[in-house]
Design a protein around this motif. Structure first.
Motif, PDB file in Angstrom:
ATOM      1  N   LEU A   1       0.842  -1.188   0.000  1.00 23.88           N
ATOM      2  CA  LEU A   1       0.000   0.000   0.000  1.00 23.88           C
ATOM      3  C   LEU A   1       0.889   1.253   0.000  1.00 23.88           C
ATOM      4  CD1 LEU A   1      -2.932   0.878   0.114  1.00 23.88           C
ATOM      5  CD2 LEU A   1      -2.838   0.755   2.603  1.00 23.88           C
ATOM      6  N   GLU A   2       0.908   1.959  -1.126  1.00 28.27           N
ATOM      7  CA  GLU A   2       1.819   3.096  -1.261  1.00 28.27           C
ATOM      8  C   GLU A   2       1.099   4.435  -1.148  1.00 28.27           C
ATOM      9  OE1 GLU A   2       4.938   2.738  -1.435  1.00 28.27           O
ATOM     10  OE2 GLU A   2       5.414   0.810  -2.405  1.00 28.27           O
ATOM     11  N   LYS A   3      -0.171   4.459  -1.650  1.00 30.19           N
ATOM     12  CA  LYS A   3      -0.879   5.745  -1.670  1.00 30.19           C
ATOM     13  C   LYS A   3      -2.241   5.608  -1.011  1.00 30.19           C
ATOM     14  CE  LYS A   3       1.251   7.651  -5.767  1.00 30.19           C
ATOM     15  NZ  LYS A   3       1.217   7.362  -7.195  1.00 30.19           N
ATOM     16  N   VAL A   4      -2.504   6.493  -0.064  1.00 32.57           N
ATOM     17  CA  VAL A   4      -3.813   6.501   0.573  1.00 32.57           C
ATOM     18  C   VAL A   4      -4.429   7.877   0.346  1.00 32.57           C
ATOM     19  CG1 VAL A   4      -5.060   6.284   2.750  1.00 32.57           C
ATOM     20  CG2 VAL A   4      -3.086   4.815   2.306  1.00 32.57           C
ATOM     21  N   TYR A   5      -5.636   7.889  -0.206  1.00 31.11           N
ATOM     22  CA  TYR A   5      -6.348   9.145  -0.459  1.00 31.11           C
ATOM     23  C   TYR A   5      -7.517   9.246   0.511  1.00 31.11           C
ATOM     24  CZ  TYR A   5      -3.654   9.301  -4.762  1.00 31.11           C
ATOM     25  OH  TYR A   5      -2.635   9.333  -5.665  1.00 31.11           O
ATOM     26  N   ILE A   6      -7.760  10.452   1.000  1.00 26.40           N
ATOM     27  CA  ILE A   6      -8.865  10.656   1.938  1.00 26.40           C
ATOM     28  C   ILE A   6      -9.889  11.566   1.257  1.00 26.40           C
ATOM     29  CG2 ILE A   6      -9.506  11.303   4.298  1.00 26.40           C
ATOM     30  CD1 ILE A   6      -7.192   9.249   4.206  1.00 26.40           C
ATOM     31  N   ALA A   7     -11.105  11.021   1.065  1.00 25.74           N
ATOM     32  CA  ALA A   7     -12.144  11.768   0.353  1.00 25.74           C
ATOM     33  C   ALA A   7     -12.567  13.003   1.142  1.00 25.74           C
ATOM     34  CB  ALA A   7     -13.344  10.861   0.093  1.00 25.74           C
ATOM     35  N   GLY A   8     -12.638  14.129   0.452  1.00 28.35           N
ATOM     36  CA  GLY A   8     -13.150  15.369   1.041  1.00 28.35           C
ATOM     37  C   GLY A   8     -12.227  16.066   2.017  1.00 28.35           C
ATOM     38  N   ALA A   9     -11.024  15.521   2.205  1.00 36.36           N
ATOM     39  CA  ALA A   9     -10.113  16.099   3.208  1.00 36.36           C
ATOM     40  C   ALA A   9      -9.456  17.370   2.697  1.00 36.36           C
ATOM     41  CB  ALA A   9      -9.042  15.084   3.570  1.00 36.36           C
ATOM     42  N   ASP A  10      -8.925  18.169   3.629  1.00 39.46           N
ATOM     43  CA  ASP A  10      -8.075  19.281   3.211  1.00 39.46           C
ATOM     44  C   ASP A  10      -6.638  18.896   3.547  1.00 39.46           C
ATOM     45  OD1 ASP A  10      -8.933  19.692   6.041  1.00 39.46           O
ATOM     46  OD2 ASP A  10      -7.425  21.255   5.913  1.00 39.46           O
ATOM     47  N   ASN A  11      -5.726  19.214   2.624  1.00 41.98           N
ATOM     48  CA  ASN A  11      -4.347  18.762   2.777  1.00 41.98           C
ATOM     49  C   ASN A  11      -3.651  19.338   4.001  1.00 41.98           C
ATOM     50  OD1 ASN A  11      -3.673  16.791   0.797  1.00 41.98           O
ATOM     51  ND2 ASN A  11      -4.000  18.368  -0.767  1.00 41.98           N
ATOM     52  N   GLU A  12      -4.117  20.529   4.441  1.00 41.63           N
ATOM     53  CA  GLU A  12      -3.456  21.153   5.585  1.00 41.63           C
ATOM     54  C   GLU A  12      -3.680  20.334   6.875  1.00 41.63           C
ATOM     55  OE1 GLU A  12      -4.329  25.345   5.908  1.00 41.63           O
ATOM     56  OE2 GLU A  12      -3.515  25.310   7.946  1.00 41.63           O
ATOM     57  N   SER A  13      -4.944  19.963   7.117  1.00 38.86           N
ATOM     58  CA  SER A  13      -5.235  19.155   8.314  1.00 38.86           C
ATOM     59  C   SER A  13      -4.544  17.804   8.227  1.00 38.86           C
ATOM     60  CB  SER A  13      -6.735  18.911   8.460  1.00 38.86           C
ATOM     61  OG  SER A  13      -7.435  20.109   8.323  1.00 38.86           O
ATOM     62  N   LEU A  14      -4.593  17.216   7.035  1.00 33.67           N
ATOM     63  CA  LEU A  14      -3.960  15.913   6.851  1.00 33.67           C
ATOM     64  C   LEU A  14      -2.476  15.993   7.161  1.00 33.67           C
ATOM     65  CD1 LEU A  14      -5.260  14.210   3.585  1.00 33.67           C
ATOM     66  CD2 LEU A  14      -5.551  13.431   5.926  1.00 33.67           C
ATOM     67  N   SER A  15      -1.804  17.023   6.608  1.00 36.02           N
ATOM     68  CA  SER A  15      -0.347  17.047   6.811  1.00 36.02           C
ATOM     69  C   SER A  15       0.016  17.368   8.254  1.00 36.02           C
ATOM     70  CB  SER A  15       0.378  17.963   5.823  1.00 36.02           C
ATOM     71  OG  SER A  15      -0.288  19.157   5.698  1.00 36.02           O
ATOM     72  N   LYS A  16      -0.862  18.103   8.953  1.00 33.41           N
ATOM     73  CA  LYS A  16      -0.603  18.315  10.374  1.00 33.41           C
ATOM     74  C   LYS A  16      -0.633  16.963  11.111  1.00 33.41           C
ATOM     75  CE  LYS A  16      -1.920  21.232  14.243  1.00 33.41           C
ATOM     76  NZ  LYS A  16      -3.085  21.760  14.945  1.00 33.41           N
ATOM     77  N   GLY A  17      -1.653  16.180  10.796  1.00 32.81           N
ATOM     78  CA  GLY A  17      -1.759  14.853  11.407  1.00 32.81           C
ATOM     79  C   GLY A  17      -0.568  13.979  11.062  1.00 32.81           C
ATOM     80  N   ILE A  18      -0.123  14.100   9.807  1.00 35.81           N
ATOM     81  CA  ILE A  18       1.006  13.270   9.374  1.00 35.81           C
ATOM     82  C   ILE A  18       2.286  13.666  10.122  1.00 35.81           C
ATOM     83  CG2 ILE A  18       2.468  12.707   7.383  1.00 35.81           C
ATOM     84  CD1 ILE A  18      -0.202  13.042   5.710  1.00 35.81           C
ATOM     85  N   ILE A  19       2.486  14.964  10.325  1.00 37.39           N
ATOM     86  CA  ILE A  19       3.678  15.394  11.086  1.00 37.39           C
ATOM     87  C   ILE A  19       3.600  14.876  12.529  1.00 37.39           C
ATOM     88  CG2 ILE A  19       4.935  17.386  12.028  1.00 37.39           C
ATOM     89  CD1 ILE A  19       4.286  18.903   9.477  1.00 37.39           C
ATOM     90  N   PHE A  20       2.413  14.971  13.118  1.00 37.76           N
ATOM     91  CA  PHE A  20       2.241  14.452  14.484  1.00 37.76           C
ATOM     92  C   PHE A  20       2.604  12.962  14.539  1.00 37.76           C
ATOM     93  CE2 PHE A  20      -0.087  17.158  17.684  1.00 37.76           C
ATOM     94  CZ  PHE A  20       0.124  18.368  17.038  1.00 37.76           C
ATOM     95  N   ALA A  21       2.051  12.202  13.591  1.00 39.55           N
ATOM     96  CA  ALA A  21       2.269  10.752  13.617  1.00 39.55           C
ATOM     97  C   ALA A  21       3.716  10.400  13.275  1.00 39.55           C
ATOM     98  CB  ALA A  21       1.314  10.068  12.655  1.00 39.55           C
ATOM     99  N   CYS A  22       4.312  11.144  12.328  1.00 34.71           N
ATOM    100  CA  CYS A  22       5.703  10.862  11.960  1.00 34.71           C
ATOM    101  C   CYS A  22       6.632  11.120  13.140  1.00 34.71           C
ATOM    102  CB  CYS A  22       6.147  11.707  10.766  1.00 34.71           C
ATOM    103  SG  CYS A  22       5.472  11.090   9.224  1.00 34.71           S
ATOM    104  N   SER A  23       6.306  12.141  13.929  1.00 35.40           N
ATOM    105  CA  SER A  23       7.121  12.420  15.118  1.00 35.40           C
ATOM    106  C   SER A  23       7.056  11.230  16.067  1.00 35.40           C
ATOM    107  CB  SER A  23       6.602  13.666  15.847  1.00 35.40           C
ATOM    108  OG  SER A  23       6.577  14.755  14.956  1.00 35.40           O
TER     109      SER A  23
END
Ligand code: BES
Ligand code: MN
Ligand code: ZN
Length: 494
Positions: free
Chosen positions: A150-172
């Motif tokens: 699984l390389e790419k996950v798309y989230i329907a209706g999301a905004d990239n700003e909220s998503l990337s904030k979550g991704i930074i939190f999780a990556c940390s």
């Protein structure tokens, strides 16, 4: 893995698979031909929407390969973000072997929610945390290499700003997990310090590292003694992030217990209890993860990351029961048990943190088995000398899906039992109230802000939640780095 927003119609999606996450009793229209399948599965009661219920439907007409339906049960408004975070994590973990390269996740309930930003952040976190695995030391088999991942996950209706904030939190947090999962033969105080240096060089943070000689010279008698029994000598690590162009930024100190392995020392642990003690550095790993997150999110706060790193081993140079140690603030401690070493390491680190005159001190430590016994594997203990700070932390924990439970940091009788006949205090007492004893002990090393008023301090006892032997909704097995996101959330909300 890439995680992105998708703003097209679900029916136009041309990738491998679609996952629809539904509340109990919720239906899903407007997803083209797939709507019919959903309706049918619900009417046949093959899909109930109950929490954890996952149905996989191979679709043969070429629209997509698989349709997944996942249930999250019934959730009140306030509990929705925790539910979707866990569901997203569980979903990506459960379909990992399904030979899909890309996936579209659609959560109708979230798309229609008013405060969807918070929810999309949670989904970003869930996907990233759920997909985490530690396989560095697995020698790869040929067939593994040929499998589609699984390389790419798309989230329907999301905004990239909220998503990337979550991704930074999780990556940390995943960064903290990567370090926490390393075994003691690879990760010891010196190599932990190297990792800190690598991190700070990459992000342009300040980093100072003290070796055992400097530790002794700096009067950190406790950290020195705890590390003395090992050939892998202790290190003290201080990292600083300063925000650009801010006059009066709040100053926060985060302290982490960094026992790269805790054998108990001369009071050696029984075999069963030695297992997973590589995880006794989790507090320190969390500090590094938080500093990485801070470097990327750039809050308007000055943040100091402080780590006392040592390996607690029995040996000819070990500290002993009956020894009397002197901490950096001059207080003396009689050693009752060398396995109560975390509070000793933290004592010197908290003195150092207090000297910086911060507005708040946070510490994270896998400190007591007693806390794990009291709260179980799904909650960390929170102790504080300040009600407002405690409340802010409890809310940050709730927003992150990291459960915290406040326990007492004061108790007259337990304080009395800390008295020593030969020194200012002993390092441990009765098994009963062991987590509170440790918290009261730590407070002896939290300095004063103003005359007679201590610096606001919060202590997270993360023993019991640091390491999972089995997959557990949000976390796959292994190190969880529980506390990393809560800490980041607290700082980002200042
Ligand atoms: N690192 C342990 C606490 C721990 C226990 C962490 C289980 C994770 C899982 C700590 O250093 C320790 O050994 N504490 C002792 C204190 C006792 C000797 C007073 C404990 O809790 O048993
Ligand atoms: Mn111990
Ligand atoms: Zn320990």
């Amino acid at each position: 893995m890439e995680i992105k927003a998708y703003d097209g119609k679900i029916a136009d999606w041309s990738g491998d698979s679609v996952a629809v996450i539904l509340q109990q009793g919720e239906n899903c229209e407007n997803i083209g031909k797939l709507s019919e399948i959903v309706k049918e599965l619900i009417s046949r009661k093959d899909f109930t929407g109950k929490k954890g219920c996952l149905v996989k439907v191979p679709v043969m007409d070429g629209t997509v390969k698989n349709l997944y339906l996942m249930g999250i049960g019934e959730n009140e408004e306030g509990k929705l973000s925790a539910a979707v975070r866990s569901a997203a994590a569980e979903l990506v973990r459960k379909i990992a072997d399904d030979n899909c390269e890309d996936l579209l996740i659609h959560i109708p309930r979230v798309v229609s929610a008013k405060d969807s930003n918070r929810l999309f952040k949670a989904i970003g976190e869930g996907v990233k945390l759920g997909a985490y695995s530690f396989d560095k030391y697995m020698t790869k088999k040929e067939e593994e290499k040929n499998k589609r991942k699984l390389e790419k996950v798309y989230i329907a209706g999301a905004d990239n700003e909220s998503l990337s904030k979550g991704i930074i939190f999780a990556c940390s947090q995943n960064f903290s997990r990567d370090i926490a999962n390393e075994p003691g033969n690879v990760l010891y105080p010196e190599t932990l310090a190297n990792m800190a240096k690598e991190l700070t060089d990459k992000f342009g943070l300040i980093c100072e590292i003290w070796d055992e000689k400097r530790i002794l010279k700096e009067k950190m008698g406790c950290l020195y003694a705890v590390g003395a029994g090992s050939v892998n000598q202790p290190r003290f690590i201080h990292i600083v992030y300063r925000p650009a162009k801010v006059k009066k930024a709040p100053k926060i100190a985060i302290v982490g217990k960094g026992l790269t392995f805790d054998s108990g020392g001369l009071d050696i642990k029984p075999s069963d209890f030695l297992r997973t003690m590589k995880g006794d550095k989790t507090g320190a790993c969390n500090v590094l993860g938080v500093m990485q997150g801070i470097a990327r999110l750039k809050p308007k706060a000055e943040v100091h990351g402080i780590i006392g790193a040592a390996e607690n081993m029995p040996g000819g140079a070990s500290f002993r029961p009956d020894d009397i140690l002197t901490a950096r603030n001059g207080k003396t401690i009689e050693i009752d048990n060398t396995d109560a070493e975390g509070r000793l390491v933290l004592a010197d680190a908290l003195c150092f943190a207090s000297e910086l005159k911060p507005d708040v001190i946070i510490d994270m430590a896998t400190l007591t088995g007693a806390c794990a016994v009291a709260l179980g594997p799904n909650r960390a203990g929170l102790f504080s000398n300040d009600d407002e700070l405690a409340d802010r932390f409890l809310s940050a924990g709730e927003a992150c899906g990291e459960n915290l439970w406040r326990l007492p940091a004061e108790d007259e009788k337990i304080s009395e039992s800390m008295k020593s006949p030969v020194a200012d205090m002993v390092n441990c007492g009765s098994r009963y109230g062991g987590a509170t004893f440790a918290a009261i002990f730590l407070q002896e090393f939290v300095g004063e802000a103003k005359k007679g008023k201590k610096i606001p301090w919060v202590h997270l006892d993360i023993a019991g939640v640091d390491f999972f032997k089995e997959n557990s909704s949000l976390y796959s097995k292994g190190a969880s780095a529980f506390g990393t996101r809560t800490c980041l959330e607290y700082i980002m909300n200042l």
